[in-house]
Motif scaffolding. Structure first.
Motif, PDB file in Angstrom:
ATOM      1  N   ILE A 128       0.837  -1.202   0.000  1.00  0.00           N
ATOM      2  CA  ILE A 128       0.000   0.000   0.000  1.00  0.00           C
ATOM      3  C   ILE A 128       0.867   1.246   0.000  1.00  0.00           C
ATOM      4  O   ILE A 128       0.601   2.212  -0.735  1.00  0.00           O
ATOM      5  CB  ILE A 128      -0.941  -0.012   1.219  1.00  0.00           C
ATOM      6  N   TRP A 129       1.915   1.250   0.802  1.00  0.00           N
ATOM      7  CA  TRP A 129       2.805   2.408   0.872  1.00  0.00           C
ATOM      8  C   TRP A 129       3.510   2.630  -0.461  1.00  0.00           C
ATOM      9  O   TRP A 129       3.684   3.778  -0.896  1.00  0.00           O
ATOM     10  CB  TRP A 129       3.816   2.212   1.992  1.00  0.00           C
ATOM     11  N   ASP A 130       3.907   1.563  -1.123  1.00  0.00           N
ATOM     12  CA  ASP A 130       4.555   1.685  -2.432  1.00  0.00           C
ATOM     13  C   ASP A 130       3.600   2.312  -3.441  1.00  0.00           C
ATOM     14  O   ASP A 130       3.987   3.212  -4.187  1.00  0.00           O
ATOM     15  CB  ASP A 130       5.004   0.303  -2.915  1.00  0.00           C
ATOM     16  N   GLY A 131       2.355   1.825  -3.475  1.00  0.00           N
ATOM     17  CA  GLY A 131       1.394   2.405  -4.405  1.00  0.00           C
ATOM     18  C   GLY A 131       1.144   3.866  -4.135  1.00  0.00           C
ATOM     19  O   GLY A 131       1.060   4.688  -5.064  1.00  0.00           O
ATOM     20  N   LEU A 132       1.042   4.226  -2.854  1.00  0.00           N
ATOM     21  CA  LEU A 132       0.798   5.624  -2.497  1.00  0.00           C
ATOM     22  C   LEU A 132       1.972   6.512  -2.876  1.00  0.00           C
ATOM     23  O   LEU A 132       1.791   7.598  -3.452  1.00  0.00           O
ATOM     24  CB  LEU A 132       0.527   5.724  -0.995  1.00  0.00           C
ATOM     25  N   MET A 133       3.198   6.066  -2.580  1.00  0.00           N
ATOM     26  CA  MET A 133       4.374   6.884  -2.876  1.00  0.00           C
ATOM     27  C   MET A 133       4.605   7.031  -4.378  1.00  0.00           C
ATOM     28  O   MET A 133       4.961   8.104  -4.860  1.00  0.00           O
ATOM     29  CB  MET A 133       5.610   6.273  -2.207  1.00  0.00           C
ATOM     30  N   MET A 134       4.403   5.939  -5.123  1.00  0.00           N
ATOM     31  CA  MET A 134       4.532   6.040  -6.571  1.00  0.00           C
ATOM     32  C   MET A 134       3.478   6.993  -7.138  1.00  0.00           C
ATOM     33  O   MET A 134       3.755   7.802  -8.036  1.00  0.00           O
ATOM     34  CB  MET A 134       4.391   4.655  -7.202  1.00  0.00           C
ATOM     35  N   GLY A 135       2.265   6.911  -6.603  1.00  0.00           N
ATOM     36  CA  GLY A 135       1.213   7.811  -7.056  1.00  0.00           C
ATOM     37  C   GLY A 135       1.499   9.260  -6.715  1.00  0.00           C
ATOM     38  O   GLY A 135       1.261  10.167  -7.527  1.00  0.00           O
ATOM     39  N   LEU A 136       2.025   9.497  -5.516  1.00  0.00           N
ATOM     40  CA  LEU A 136       2.359  10.866  -5.131  1.00  0.00           C
ATOM     41  C   LEU A 136       3.547  11.392  -5.935  1.00  0.00           C
ATOM     42  O   LEU A 136       3.620  12.590  -6.230  1.00  0.00           O
ATOM     43  CB  LEU A 136       2.663  10.925  -3.629  1.00  0.00           C
ATOM     44  N   GLY A 137       4.481  10.498  -6.269  1.00  0.00           N
ATOM     45  CA  GLY A 137       5.580  10.915  -7.138  1.00  0.00           C
ATOM     46  C   GLY A 137       5.077  11.364  -8.492  1.00  0.00           C
ATOM     47  O   GLY A 137       5.529  12.375  -9.047  1.00  0.00           O
ATOM     48  N   LEU A 138       4.120  10.620  -9.044  1.00  0.00           N
ATOM     49  CA  LEU A 138       3.515  11.012 -10.316  1.00  0.00           C
ATOM     50  C   LEU A 138       2.727  12.308 -10.154  1.00  0.00           C
ATOM     51  O   LEU A 138       2.784  13.184 -11.023  1.00  0.00           O
ATOM     52  CB  LEU A 138       2.606   9.899 -10.816  1.00  0.00           C
ATOM     53  N   THR A 139       2.004  12.449  -9.031  1.00  0.00           N
ATOM     54  CA  THR A 139       1.234  13.671  -8.780  1.00  0.00           C
ATOM     55  C   THR A 139       2.145  14.888  -8.728  1.00  0.00           C
ATOM     56  O   THR A 139       1.805  15.964  -9.242  1.00  0.00           O
ATOM     57  CB  THR A 139       0.458  13.543  -7.458  1.00  0.00           C
ATOM     58  N   MET A 140       3.308  14.734  -8.104  1.00  0.00           N
ATOM     59  CA  MET A 140       4.264  15.835  -8.017  1.00  0.00           C
ATOM     60  C   MET A 140       4.703  16.292  -9.406  1.00  0.00           C
ATOM     61  O   MET A 140       4.758  17.499  -9.695  1.00  0.00           O
ATOM     62  CB  MET A 140       5.469  15.401  -7.185  1.00  0.00           C
ATOM     63  N   VAL A 141       4.987  15.329 -10.277  1.00  0.00           N
ATOM     64  CA  VAL A 141       5.387  15.672 -11.646  1.00  0.00           C
ATOM     65  C   VAL A 141       4.248  16.351 -12.386  1.00  0.00           C
ATOM     66  O   VAL A 141       4.436  17.360 -13.077  1.00  0.00           O
ATOM     67  CB  VAL A 141       5.859  14.413 -12.398  1.00  0.00           C
ATOM     68  N   LEU A 142       3.035  15.815 -12.242  1.00  0.00           N
ATOM     69  CA  LEU A 142       1.876  16.412 -12.909  1.00  0.00           C
ATOM     70  C   LEU A 142       1.620  17.828 -12.417  1.00  0.00           C
ATOM     71  O   LEU A 142       1.262  18.714 -13.205  1.00  0.00           O
ATOM     72  CB  LEU A 142       0.636  15.543 -12.674  1.00  0.00           C
ATOM     73  N   ALA A 143       1.796  18.060 -11.119  1.00  0.00           N
ATOM     74  CA  ALA A 143       1.567  19.391 -10.564  1.00  0.00           C
ATOM     75  C   ALA A 143       2.598  20.398 -11.081  1.00  0.00           C
ATOM     76  O   ALA A 143       2.239  21.517 -11.484  1.00  0.00           O
ATOM     77  CB  ALA A 143       1.605  19.327  -9.043  1.00  0.00           C
ATOM     78  N   ILE A 144       3.873  20.004 -11.074  1.00  0.00           N
ATOM     79  CA  ILE A 144       4.924  20.924 -11.533  1.00  0.00           C
ATOM     80  C   ILE A 144       4.785  21.196 -13.019  1.00  0.00           C
ATOM     81  O   ILE A 144       4.865  22.359 -13.469  1.00  0.00           O
ATOM     82  CB  ILE A 144       6.313  20.337 -11.215  1.00  0.00           C
ATOM     83  N   LEU A 145       4.548  20.143 -13.803  1.00  0.00           N
ATOM     84  CA  LEU A 145       4.400  20.331 -15.242  1.00  0.00           C
ATOM     85  C   LEU A 145       3.160  21.159 -15.553  1.00  0.00           C
ATOM     86  O   LEU A 145       3.199  22.052 -16.416  1.00  0.00           O
ATOM     87  CB  LEU A 145       4.315  18.958 -15.935  1.00  0.00           C
ATOM     88  N   GLY A 146       2.059  20.882 -14.854  1.00  0.00           N
ATOM     89  CA  GLY A 146       0.851  21.681 -15.052  1.00  0.00           C
ATOM     90  C   GLY A 146       1.059  23.132 -14.679  1.00  0.00           C
ATOM     91  O   GLY A 146       0.572  24.042 -15.365  1.00  0.00           O
ATOM     92  N   GLY A 147       1.793  23.381 -13.578  1.00  0.00           N
ATOM     93  CA  GLY A 147       2.068  24.755 -13.180  1.00  0.00           C
ATOM     94  C   GLY A 147       2.922  25.491 -14.191  1.00  0.00           C
ATOM     95  O   GLY A 147       2.678  26.666 -14.498  1.00  0.00           O
ATOM     96  N   MET A 148       3.939  24.820 -14.722  1.00  0.00           N
ATOM     97  CA  MET A 148       4.797  25.433 -15.740  1.00  0.00           C
ATOM     98  C   MET A 148       3.993  25.806 -16.976  1.00  0.00           C
ATOM     99  O   MET A 148       4.074  26.941 -17.487  1.00  0.00           O
ATOM    100  CB  MET A 148       5.927  24.465 -16.118  1.00  0.00           C
ATOM    101  N   ARG A 149       3.197  24.863 -17.466  1.00  0.00           N
ATOM    102  CA  ARG A 149       2.432  25.111 -18.695  1.00  0.00           C
ATOM    103  C   ARG A 149       1.357  26.169 -18.482  1.00  0.00           C
ATOM    104  O   ARG A 149       1.117  27.008 -19.357  1.00  0.00           O
ATOM    105  CB  ARG A 149       1.803  23.805 -19.176  1.00  0.00           C
ATOM    106  N   GLU A 150       0.717  26.135 -17.320  1.00  0.00           N
ATOM    107  CA  GLU A 150      -0.336  27.118 -17.054  1.00  0.00           C
ATOM    108  C   GLU A 150       0.239  28.520 -16.923  1.00  0.00           C
ATOM    109  O   GLU A 150      -0.321  29.488 -17.455  1.00  0.00           O
ATOM    110  CB  GLU A 150      -1.075  26.736 -15.774  1.00  0.00           C
ATOM    111  N   LEU A 151       1.368  28.631 -16.211  1.00  0.00           N
ATOM    112  CA  LEU A 151       1.965  29.950 -16.012  1.00  0.00           C
ATOM    113  C   LEU A 151       2.449  30.554 -17.322  1.00  0.00           C
ATOM    114  O   LEU A 151       2.189  31.723 -17.622  1.00  0.00           O
ATOM    115  CB  LEU A 151       3.125  29.841 -15.020  1.00  0.00           C
ATOM    116  N   VAL A 152       3.154  29.739 -18.117  1.00  0.00           N
ATOM    117  CA  VAL A 152       3.670  30.245 -19.396  1.00  0.00           C
ATOM    118  C   VAL A 152       2.537  30.430 -20.409  1.00  0.00           C
ATOM    119  O   VAL A 152       2.522  31.389 -21.176  1.00  0.00           O
ATOM    120  CB  VAL A 152       4.740  29.289 -19.958  1.00  0.00           C
ATOM    121  N   GLY A 153       1.572  29.521 -20.398  1.00  0.00           N
ATOM    122  CA  GLY A 153       0.515  29.581 -21.400  1.00  0.00           C
ATOM    123  C   GLY A 153      -0.575  30.578 -21.112  1.00  0.00           C
ATOM    124  O   GLY A 153      -1.121  31.206 -22.035  1.00  0.00           O
ATOM    125  N   LYS A 154      -0.918  30.750 -19.814  1.00  0.00           N
ATOM    126  CA  LYS A 154      -2.043  31.626 -19.466  1.00  0.00           C
ATOM    127  C   LYS A 154      -1.665  32.775 -18.534  1.00  0.00           C
ATOM    128  O   LYS A 154      -2.444  33.718 -18.378  1.00  0.00           O
ATOM    129  CB  LYS A 154      -3.149  30.802 -18.778  1.00  0.00           C
TER     130      LYS A 154
END
Length: 227
Positions: A128-154
């Motif tokens: 369970i901890w592995d699934g949660l940490m892998m998911g949060l690692g992916l969430t971190m990437v999605l958040a940073i990438l989304g923030g970069m694209r949103e800031l530059v794009g909008k």
């Protein structure tokens, strides 16, 4: 505790699914037009991964090898359906934005990969901890990438937060660049590729710098067995 620490480090940094394993690239590139979209899909994926690992691990010894993949997919599909219906019921505008990418969590490579490679070989708590940490690692990437694209794009951050949390949160959208006319490339698919490439390069650069630091070299030398 050392096992859980290692699992956390792997999920968030060493084996990060977004910038190291490069799994689940389709939703990563398509949904990250804003921070809210990226975080919402990332948290949904993390919840599915934690629950799927927790459901598979206790029965791992009772599932024949011949049918283990269909059984794993069936478990993941049931969990994704629950998440999909929950988002549709409580945040319908966000559900419309995320669209098909919520059901597509079923076939997301990272979900099945962790179930197959970790949950099917370990006890429930670490799984369970592995699934949660892998998911949060992916969430971190999605958040940073989304923030970069949103800031530059909008020129904004947290646009669409009212879709996830309700209309009362609309004033919390940050307009960091006043009178910004936008940069279309950033919110189109090529912008996603460029942004993800920058994140991968930044992570690799940080890892190289860390490996060349005197403290890391000394700890590595100390960890080597004497001959």
């Amino acid at each position: 505790m050392s096992q859980f620490k290692e699992i956390s480090l792997n999920g968030l940094w060493k084996q990060n699914p977004g910038v190291v394993q490069l799994l689940g690239l389709c939703p990563t590139l398509a949904v990250t037009t804003s921070v809210v979209n990226g975080v919402s899909l990332g948290l949904a994926t993390a919840l599915v991964m934690a629950c799927a690992n927790g459901a598979v691990s206790p029965v791992r010894k009772f599932v024949p090898d011949e049918i283990r993949v269909p059984v794993f997919i069936l478990v993941i599909a049931a969990l994704v359906t629950m998440i999909d219906l929950t988002i549709h019921g409580f945040a319908e505008p966000l559900h419309k934005v995320l669209g098909i990418f919520i059901p597509l969590i079923v076939v997301n490579c990272i979900v099945l990969a962790r179930v197959e490679s970790f949950a099917a070989k370990n006890t429930p708590a670490p799984a369970i901890w592995d699934g949660l940490m892998m998911g949060l690692g992916l969430t971190m990437v999605l958040a940073i990438l989304g923030g970069m694209r949103e800031l530059v794009g909008k020129g904004t951050v947290f646009s669409g937060v009212d879709l996830a949390l309700g209309p009362n949160f609309a004033p919390y959208v940050l307009h960091l660049v006043p009178d910004y006319h936008g940069f279309l490339l950033a919110i189109l698919p090529p912008g996603a590729f460029i942004g993800l490439g920058c994140l991968i390069a930044l992570r690799n650069w940080a890892e190289i710098r860390r490996s060349q630091s005197p403290n890391h070299s000394a700890s590595t030398a100390a960890a080597k067995p004497a001959h």
